[in-house]
Design a protein around this motif. Structure first.
Motif, PDB file in Angstrom:
ATOM      1  N   ARG A  49       1.538   8.459  -3.132  1.00 31.77           N
ATOM      2  CA  ARG A  49       0.412   8.593  -4.071  1.00 31.77           C
ATOM      3  C   ARG A  49       0.410   9.980  -4.704  1.00 31.77           C
ATOM      4  O   ARG A  49       0.261  10.123  -5.920  1.00 31.77           O
ATOM      5  CB  ARG A  49      -0.921   8.338  -3.353  1.00 31.77           C
ATOM      6  CG  ARG A  49      -2.138   8.501  -4.253  1.00 31.77           C
ATOM      7  CD  ARG A  49      -3.445   8.378  -3.473  1.00 31.77           C
ATOM      8  NE  ARG A  49      -3.481   9.121  -2.233  1.00 31.77           N
ATOM      9  CZ  ARG A  49      -3.694  10.437  -2.140  1.00 31.77           C
ATOM     10  NH1 ARG A  49      -3.877  11.161  -3.216  1.00 31.77           N
ATOM     11  NH2 ARG A  49      -3.719  11.030  -0.955  1.00 31.77           N
ATOM     12  N   ARG A  50       0.608  11.017  -3.877  1.00 28.82           N
ATOM     13  CA  ARG A  50       0.638  12.382  -4.411  1.00 28.82           C
ATOM     14  C   ARG A  50       1.817  12.575  -5.367  1.00 28.82           C
ATOM     15  O   ARG A  50       1.686  13.240  -6.391  1.00 28.82           O
ATOM     16  CB  ARG A  50       0.696  13.396  -3.263  1.00 28.82           C
ATOM     17  CG  ARG A  50      -0.624  13.487  -2.496  1.00 28.82           C
ATOM     18  CD  ARG A  50      -0.633  14.622  -1.497  1.00 28.82           C
ATOM     19  NE  ARG A  50       0.302  14.439  -0.411  1.00 28.82           N
ATOM     20  CZ  ARG A  50       0.005  13.933   0.786  1.00 28.82           C
ATOM     21  NH1 ARG A  50      -1.231  13.563   1.047  1.00 28.82           N
ATOM     22  NH2 ARG A  50       0.923  13.810   1.722  1.00 28.82           N
ATOM     23  N   ARG A  51       2.961  11.968  -5.068  1.00 27.08           N
ATOM     24  CA  ARG A  51       4.131  12.068  -5.944  1.00 27.08           C
ATOM     25  C   ARG A  51       3.828  11.448  -7.304  1.00 27.08           C
ATOM     26  O   ARG A  51       4.110  12.034  -8.354  1.00 27.08           O
ATOM     27  CB  ARG A  51       5.337  11.376  -5.308  1.00 27.08           C
ATOM     28  CG  ARG A  51       6.612  11.508  -6.101  1.00 27.08           C
ATOM     29  CD  ARG A  51       7.814  10.840  -5.446  1.00 27.08           C
ATOM     30  NE  ARG A  51       7.976  11.164  -4.041  1.00 27.08           N
ATOM     31  CZ  ARG A  51       7.621  10.364  -3.021  1.00 27.08           C
ATOM     32  NH1 ARG A  51       7.106   9.182  -3.255  1.00 27.08           N
ATOM     33  NH2 ARG A  51       7.794  10.757  -1.779  1.00 27.08           N
ATOM     34  N   LEU A  52       3.240  10.254  -7.302  1.00 27.96           N
ATOM     35  CA  LEU A  52       2.885   9.598  -8.561  1.00 27.96           C
ATOM     36  C   LEU A  52       1.843  10.413  -9.331  1.00 27.96           C
ATOM     37  O   LEU A  52       1.943  10.554 -10.559  1.00 27.96           O
ATOM     38  CB  LEU A  52       2.365   8.186  -8.290  1.00 27.96           C
ATOM     39  CG  LEU A  52       3.397   7.181  -7.812  1.00 27.96           C
ATOM     40  CD1 LEU A  52       2.721   5.876  -7.404  1.00 27.96           C
ATOM     41  CD2 LEU A  52       4.451   6.939  -8.873  1.00 27.96           C
ATOM     42  N   ASP A  53       0.853  10.938  -8.622  1.00 28.67           N
ATOM     43  CA  ASP A  53      -0.171  11.767  -9.261  1.00 28.67           C
ATOM     44  C   ASP A  53       0.439  13.014  -9.895  1.00 28.67           C
ATOM     45  O   ASP A  53       0.056  13.421 -10.990  1.00 28.67           O
ATOM     46  CB  ASP A  53      -1.237  12.200  -8.246  1.00 28.67           C
ATOM     47  CG  ASP A  53      -2.149  11.068  -7.811  1.00 28.67           C
ATOM     48  OD1 ASP A  53      -2.127   9.998  -8.446  1.00 28.67           O
ATOM     49  OD2 ASP A  53      -2.877  11.264  -6.816  1.00 28.67           O
TER      50      ASP A  53
ATOM     51  N   MET B 260       0.855  -1.184   0.000  1.00 26.96           N
ATOM     52  CA  MET B 260       0.000   0.000   0.000  1.00 26.96           C
ATOM     53  C   MET B 260       0.901   1.249   0.000  1.00 26.96           C
ATOM     54  O   MET B 260       1.866   1.328   0.747  1.00 26.96           O
ATOM     55  CB  MET B 260      -0.891  -0.006   1.234  1.00 26.96           C
ATOM     56  CG  MET B 260      -1.881   1.098   1.241  1.00 26.96           C
ATOM     57  SD  MET B 260      -3.250   0.625   2.273  1.00 26.96           S
ATOM     58  CE  MET B 260      -3.475   2.059   3.221  1.00 26.96           C
ATOM     59  N   LEU B 261       0.541   2.207  -0.829  1.00 24.72           N
ATOM     60  CA  LEU B 261       1.309   3.451  -0.943  1.00 24.72           C
ATOM     61  C   LEU B 261       0.950   4.418   0.186  1.00 24.72           C
ATOM     62  O   LEU B 261      -0.212   4.496   0.595  1.00 24.72           O
ATOM     63  CB  LEU B 261       0.996   4.151  -2.258  1.00 24.72           C
ATOM     64  CG  LEU B 261       1.492   3.500  -3.538  1.00 24.72           C
ATOM     65  CD1 LEU B 261       0.979   4.277  -4.743  1.00 24.72           C
ATOM     66  CD2 LEU B 261       2.994   3.437  -3.558  1.00 24.72           C
ATOM     67  N   SER B 262       1.945   5.150   0.617  1.00 27.19           N
ATOM     68  CA  SER B 262       1.658   6.221   1.575  1.00 27.19           C
ATOM     69  C   SER B 262       0.984   7.364   0.815  1.00 27.19           C
ATOM     70  O   SER B 262       1.019   7.417  -0.420  1.00 27.19           O
ATOM     71  CB  SER B 262       2.952   6.725   2.219  1.00 27.19           C
ATOM     72  OG  SER B 262       3.736   7.421   1.266  1.00 27.19           O
ATOM     73  N   ALA B 263       0.387   8.276   1.554  1.00 24.98           N
ATOM     74  CA  ALA B 263      -0.274   9.423   0.917  1.00 24.98           C
ATOM     75  C   ALA B 263       0.729  10.245   0.113  1.00 24.98           C
ATOM     76  O   ALA B 263       0.437  10.686  -1.005  1.00 24.98           O
ATOM     77  CB  ALA B 263      -0.966  10.285   1.973  1.00 24.98           C
ATOM     78  N   ALA B 264       1.919  10.444   0.647  1.00 21.99           N
ATOM     79  CA  ALA B 264       2.947  11.226  -0.061  1.00 21.99           C
ATOM     80  C   ALA B 264       3.379  10.518  -1.342  1.00 21.99           C
ATOM     81  O   ALA B 264       3.579  11.162  -2.375  1.00 21.99           O
ATOM     82  CB  ALA B 264       4.147  11.473   0.851  1.00 21.99           C
TER      83      ALA B 264
ATOM     84  N   ALA C 270       4.715  16.217  -0.082  1.00 20.18           N
ATOM     85  CA  ALA C 270       4.580  16.181   1.374  1.00 20.18           C
ATOM     86  C   ALA C 270       3.446  17.080   1.877  1.00 20.18           C
ATOM     87  O   ALA C 270       3.066  16.993   3.041  1.00 20.18           O
ATOM     88  CB  ALA C 270       5.893  16.601   2.025  1.00 20.18           C
ATOM     89  N   LEU C 271       2.908  17.917   1.006  1.00 16.26           N
ATOM     90  CA  LEU C 271       1.831  18.824   1.416  1.00 16.26           C
ATOM     91  C   LEU C 271       0.510  18.063   1.551  1.00 16.26           C
ATOM     92  O   LEU C 271       0.370  16.943   1.075  1.00 16.26           O
ATOM     93  CB  LEU C 271       1.690  19.954   0.397  1.00 16.26           C
ATOM     94  CG  LEU C 271       2.931  20.852   0.255  1.00 16.26           C
ATOM     95  CD1 LEU C 271       2.739  21.829  -0.905  1.00 16.26           C
ATOM     96  CD2 LEU C 271       3.217  21.580   1.548  1.00 16.26           C
TER      97      LEU C 271
END
Length: 58
Positions: free
Chosen positions: A7-11, A1-5, A36-37
Motif C-alpha cells: 500500500r505504501r509503495r503504491l501511495d 488484500m495488500l500488505s502495508a508495504a 518498508a518504513l
C-alpha cells in the motif's frame, strides 16, 4: 488484500506521479526501501513530496 508495504509503495508512486516526478529505473530500490518504513515515516515522506515548492520556500 495488500500488505502495508505494498500500500505504501503504491501511495508513493501515486504521490510522485501527482507531483510530476517520474521515478527513474534506479529509484525503484529507494521506493522499495521507503515502502518498508513505518506509517509515520511514510506520511512524512508523502507530505514532503506533496507540499508545493512555493510553500517550502516560505
Amino acid at each position: 488484500m495488500l500488505s502495508a508495504a505494498d500500500r505504501r509503495r503504491l501511495d508513493l508512486h501515486a504521490a510522485l506521479t501527482a507531483a510530476g516526478i517520474p521515478p527513474l529505473a534506479g529509484d525503484l530500490h529507494a521506493i522499495e526501501a521507503l515502502s518498508a518504513l513505518d506509517d509515520t515515516t511514510h506520511a512524512a515522506v508523502q507530505r514532503w513530496i506533496s507540499t508545493p515548492r512555493w510553500l517550502r520556500d516560505v
